[in-house]
Design an enzyme around this catalytic site. Structure first.
Site, mmCIF file in Angstrom:
data_model
loop_
_atom_site.group_PDB
_atom_site.id
_atom_site.type_symbol
_atom_site.label_atom_id
_atom_site.label_comp_id
_atom_site.label_asym_id
_atom_site.label_seq_id
_atom_site.Cartn_x
_atom_site.Cartn_y
_atom_site.Cartn_z
ATOM 1 N N TYR A 46 -9.152 5.582 7.794
ATOM 2 C CA TYR A 46 -9.286 5.913 9.214
ATOM 3 C C TYR A 46 -10.301 7.059 9.283
ATOM 4 C CZ TYR A 46 -4.935 3.329 10.220
ATOM 5 O OH TYR A 46 -3.979 2.357 10.351
ATOM 6 N N LYS A 70 1.104 -0.006 15.104
ATOM 7 C CA LYS A 70 2.510 -0.086 15.520
ATOM 8 C C LYS A 70 2.874 -1.301 16.380
ATOM 9 C CE LYS A 70 4.105 3.392 13.430
ATOM 10 N NZ LYS A 70 3.914 2.760 12.130
ATOM 11 N N TYR A 75 3.941 6.647 10.079
ATOM 12 C CA TYR A 75 3.124 5.493 9.705
ATOM 13 C C TYR A 75 3.953 4.418 9.002
ATOM 14 C CZ TYR A 75 -1.104 2.949 8.486
ATOM 15 O OH TYR A 75 -2.067 1.982 8.387
ATOM 16 N N PRO A 127 -4.120 0.456 18.879
ATOM 17 C CA PRO A 127 -3.873 0.002 17.496
ATOM 18 C C PRO A 127 -3.982 1.080 16.416
ATOM 19 C CG PRO A 127 -6.037 -0.706 18.255
ATOM 20 C CD PRO A 127 -5.375 -0.064 19.422
ATOM 21 N N HIS A 162 0.838 -1.206 0.000
ATOM 22 C CA HIS A 162 0.000 0.000 0.000
ATOM 23 C C HIS A 162 0.869 1.251 0.000
ATOM 24 C CE1 HIS A 162 -4.249 -1.507 1.268
ATOM 25 N NE2 HIS A 162 -3.729 -2.186 0.268
HETATM 26 C C1 PHB Z 1 -5.987 -4.283 10.954
HETATM 27 O O1 PHB Z 1 -5.992 -4.541 9.750
HETATM 28 O O2 PHB Z 1 -6.397 -5.097 11.796
HETATM 29 C C2 PHB Z 1 -5.500 -2.958 11.400
HETATM 30 C C3 PHB Z 1 -4.990 -2.075 10.457
HETATM 31 C C4 PHB Z 1 -4.543 -0.833 10.855
HETATM 32 C C5 PHB Z 1 -4.609 -0.473 12.176
HETATM 33 C C6 PHB Z 1 -5.099 -1.356 13.126
HETATM 34 C C7 PHB Z 1 -5.551 -2.613 12.737
HETATM 35 O O3 PHB Z 1 -4.188 0.767 12.553
#
Ligand code: PHB
Ligand code: APR
Length: 408
Positions: free
Chosen positions: A201, A297, A385, A293, A72
């Site tokens: 997000y 990280k 990130y 989460p 990505h």
């Molecule tokens: C996930 O795919 O479970 C996931 C992806 C990004 C995040 C947290 C969890 O920031």
């Protein structure tokens, strides 16, 4: 029985360390409380930083990731009825992330360990650490009703937040830093096509939401829920409706729903213990730190700890550089705290805090507007990130100040 490195825990930290040591010819034994299927049944995150991808290559466990993982180059931030693209690749001079589930990483590492003939004791009960400050520490465990002794040179505590390694260090030798958040994430795994080809997000007055994926046919979605929420109260229909309500309307209209194949609620917490070592015992990954989460990280920090410990152990066994052992904690913690800061910041900016006053809400909204509205702001988000660089074990000698004063 004797080994060079006794590893407690066969999560990603323990398995990755074990695999790297195995390839470097350093004997090691992994002791895991659970059975392999139980370890593989845990659904966790799935965004790998470039540094972790490189480390998996170094460990020789990259073939399936390269074939099935999705690279990505960016992600979306959705808020206030609009979407801002964070161009990870463009803003970081070409860095990207890899979408590949932790479960798959674990599966690949388990297979590689088996192929390499590494010893893993699954369902090892009552694991205990002995004399970590001594020259010859040892670990005991029970299996089939028998007590076993494993002597070693070093112990790697890779046994997660609830493990025994951190608990075997005297409390007055550790300092703990902690923050609990007044909410959790309700996550759903479903065999549906992703609503967007990149992660989204979303900050919304109803609460945060995240659209993630595992593959072109498997999605992982989350919504923020209050800390006391019960998963039984969330039918699939209720979940999908809540997710739709928090997404920009164009995405909500495109969302394909389907039966959940996993649904669970995880609390959000920030936690760090200092130092990350006690004599010959080293804490690695979740055993030493937890992040919420939101910045993806947790797994990546485990990988950078592993990389640091592995690099040090190689120099210890190949060059006799036992002086480097004392650097482990300081090197790890510099990176850990930066990831803690980023995860806390993303969490604070994107979630709704129950009872937050109007001023705090405006500040969070303005922070999003400000950081996404300037290239410098987007770059700051992007460089964190994709993952900050790993520090080489000899980059920044922690002894410089001391030796300078010796000379004086
Ligand atoms: C996930 O795919 O479970 C996931 C992806 C990004 C995040 C947290 C969890 O920031
Ligand atoms: N004895 C032996 N094994 C133990 C013990 C014990 N007393 N306690 C825990 N374990 C095992 C657990 O069963 C688990 O398999 O240690 C392993 C720890 O694995 P994780 O919790 O996955 O921790 P880690 O390997 O550090 O992985 C990094 O970061 O944010 C997260 O999702 C991310 O789980 C990932 C983690």
């Amino acid at each position: 029985m004797h080994t060079s490195v006794a590893i407690i825990g066969a999560g990603p930290s323990g398995l990755l360390l074990g695999q790297l040591l195995q390839r470097a010819g350093i004997p090691n034994v992994i002791l895991e409380r659970q059975a392999p299927d139980y370890v593989l049944g845990r659904i966790r995150a799935g965004v790998l930083e470039q540094g972790m991808v490189d480390l998996l290559r170094k460990a020789g466990v990259h073939h399936r990731m390269d074939a099935e993982g999705l690279v990505h180059e960016g992600f979306e931030l959705a808020f206030d009825g609009r979407q801002v693209h964070i161009d990870l690749k463009g803003l970081t001079g070409g860095k990207t992330v890899m979408i590949y589930g932790q479960t798959e990483v674990t599966r690949d590492l388990m297979a590689a360990r088996e192929a390499a003939g590494g010893m893993t004791v699954y369902q090892a009960g009552n694991v205990q650490v002995h004399d970590p400050k001594g020259e010859r520490p040892w670990v005991t465990y029970e299996q089939d009703g028998q007590m076993h002794h494993l002597t070693c040179d070093y112990i790697a505590g890779c046994d997660g937040f609830h493990g025994v390694a951190r608990q075997s260090i005297p409390v007055d030798a550790l300092k703990t830093f902690e923050r609990e958040y007044p909410f959790g994430w309700l996550g759903v795994l479903a065999d549906t096509p992703p609503v967007n080809n990149e992660l989204v997000y979303a900050a919304h007055p109803r609460g945060f939401a995240l659209c993630s994926l595992r593959s072109p046919t498997r999605t992982r979605y989350y919504v923020q829920v209050s800390a006391d929420e019960k998963v039984e109260d969330w039918s699939d229909e209720r979940f999908w409706n809540e997710l739709k309500a928090r997404l920009p309307s164009t995405l909500a209209q495109q969302l394909v729903t389907g039966p959940s194949i996993e649904k669970s609620i995880a609390p959000l917490r920030s936690f760090v213990v200092e130092p990350m070592q006690y004599g010959r015992l080293f804490l690695v990954g979740d055993a030493a730190h937890i992040v919420p989460p939101t910045g993806a990280k947790g797994l990546n920090l485990a990988a950078s700890d592993v990389s640091t410990l592995f690099d040090i152990l190689v120099k210890v066994y190949q060059e006799g550089r036992t002086d480097l052992l004392a650097r482990y904690s300081a090197i790890c913690l510099r990176r850990v705290w930066k990831a803690e800061r980023f995860s806390w910041w993303m969490t604070t900016m994107l979630h709704r805090f129950p009872g937050a006053d109007a001023f705090s809400e405006r500040i969070s909204a303005t922070e999003l507007d400000y950081f996404t509205g300037s290239e410098a702001g987007r770059r700051t988000i992007a460089e964190n990130y994709v993952g900050l660089p790993y520090e080489a074990v000899e980059d920044r000698p922690d002894t410089v100040v001391q030796s300078a004063s010796h000379c004086a």
